[in-house]
Design an enzyme around this catalytic site. Structure first.
Site, short mmCIF file in Angstrom:
data_model
loop_
_atom_site.label_atom_id
_atom_site.label_comp_id
_atom_site.label_asym_id
_atom_site.label_seq_id
_atom_site.Cartn_x
_atom_site.Cartn_y
_atom_site.Cartn_z
CB SER A 169 -0.91 0.01 1.24
OG SER A 169 -1.76 -1.11 1.25
CD GLU A 253 -2.21 -4.85 10.59
OE1 GLU A 253 -2.43 -4.11 9.62
OE2 GLU A 253 -2.04 -6.07 10.48
CB SER A 378 -7.12 -15.06 3.15
OG SER A 378 -6.57 -16.25 3.71
CD GLU A 380 -10.30 -18.59 2.95
OE1 GLU A 380 -11.39 -18.66 2.36
OE2 GLU A 380 -9.59 -17.56 2.94
#
Length: 398
Positions: A169, A253, A378, A380
């Site tokens: 990013s 985070e 993800s 998962e």
């Protein structure tokens, strides 16, 4: 926890509100609502100037330890950090460009860096002068971070880095990148990794390529390292400690930064509800139930984030938070399109003449949120972390 605002918090709220009213004027006021997910390209230069304005006011790094006397910014309690986030959102202030440095790298340096690293890098972040990006994911090693192949080889007092990172990013705007690389080629998986601080201004040694998304924007980038230099003194935690440092960073985070994100979500939900009411879609009982469910789930996310503030370390808390907000935001994007019906397929331009393909904010949100359950780990992977580290279930085959 018993979470409430006291008199000191309300005084802090008034201070924050007054400062924002005085400074969020002119060109800065025109940035309202710009710079969020899917529109991070908007007003980039102006938002960088706004970052320096925040730094001059002492509003960067409110949650850092020992910040005020060491780095020039003010300190704040957890409740005051929440107050600042609420007032920032309420004022319609622009999306931040310094989030990665302030909320990810800085706490990591405070926890794992040495004094020289802290003195070198924290003041620049606090002043809003140096921007950072994160060099973690690689092709073939996104959520499986331990499988990375970027290497850093000793060259005298420095390291030479070679490899590729992806989904980075804001790499084009960043001055520095914290890079997870393999410094011991004889080790495998999470062993033999190091956490290096790398200057991005190395022409010929670092190449940044934007990744154009289906929304038409390019928040993410590929970054290629071809002998890029990192100083030996810029290895956080020491050589070989990269996995421990990287996992410590990811654990940060959550908390206040998550609450800031949720304030933005609340604004997006309010816009969708407003469109549903104005266009009459709210009369559909199924759609109305979905809107109510989105509101209720957002409240649950808020209380979960508040619960984790100041709590003991919990290996599963960041994963729970990611599962909650990723799916929620993706469903909101889908709901925004259902509210519009067939008109969701039309752009905001003049369709009587040929014009370049355009999207409005809701359409960008819908397309961008398709990635919410993938980037940052993800769904998962998050479920595996909760199963193995929190519930103690047997590890699955790798």
């Amino acid at each position: 926890m018993d979470f409430g605002f006291g008199s000191a918090d309300e005084e802090f709220r008034q201070e924050a509100r007054d400062w924002l009213a005085r400074h969020l004027v002119g060109g800065y006021a025109e940035l309202a609502g710009r710079g969020g997910p899917g529109s991070e390209h908007e007003g980039a230069a102006e938002r960088r100037a706004w970052e320096r304005e925040l730094g001059a006011g002492g509003w960067i790094g409110l949650g850092w330890d020992r910040a005020e006397e060491a780095y020039g910014n003010r300190t704040a309690t957890l409740t005051q950090q929440v107050v600042w986030a609420e007032e920032y959102a309420r004022a319609g202030a622009p999306g931040r460009v310094g989030h990665i440095g302030e909320n990810l790298l800085a706490p990591t340096l405070i926890a794992h860096g040495d004094e020289a690293q802290q003195k070198r890098f924290l003041p620049g972040i606090a002043r809003g002068e140096e921007l950072w990006c994160q060099g973690y994911s690689e092709p073939g090693a996104g959520s499986d971070l331990a499988g990375l192949r970027t290497v850093a080889v000793r060259d005298g007092d420095d390291y030479r880095i070679s490899g590729q990172k992806v989904w980075t990013s804001s790499a084009r705007a960043a001055d520095w990148c914290f890079v997870l690389a393999r410094t011991d080629p004889g080790e495998r998986r999470h062993r033999g990794l190091s956490f290096l601080l790398v200057p991005m201004d190395q022409p010929g040694r670092i190449e940044v390529r934007p990744i154009r998304q289906m929304s038409g924007t390019s928040e993410f980038h590929e970054v290629f390292f071809d002998g890029a230099v990192a100083r030996g003194g810029h290895v956080v935690g020491g050589e070989g400690a990269g996995w421990r440092v990287a996992m410590g960073l990811l654990a940060r985070e959550r908390g206040v930064s998550t609450l800031v994100q949720q304030i933005g979500f609340a604004g997006e939900l309010a816009t969708v509800v407003g469109e549903a009411v104005a266009g009459g879609a709210v009369a559909d009982p199924v759609l109305r139930e979905q809107l109510i469910r989105q509101w209720a789930e957002l409240r649950v996310m808020r209380w979960n984030a508040l619960r984790t503030l100041g709590a003991e370390a919990d290996d599963g808390a960041p994963s729970v938070a990611k599962l909650l907000w990723g799916g929620w935001h993706q469903r909101l994007g889908e709901l925004a399109m259902r509210v519009r019906g067939a008109a969701a397929g039309l752009g905001p331009g003049d369709w009587s003449v040929w014009a370049p393909y355009e999207l409005d904010a809701a359409q960008r949100m819908f397309l961008f949120t398709r990635a919410d359950t993938i980037y940052g780990g993800s769904d998962e992977i998050q479920r595996n972390i909760i199963a193995e580290r929190v519930l103690g279930l047997p590890r699955g085959e790798r």
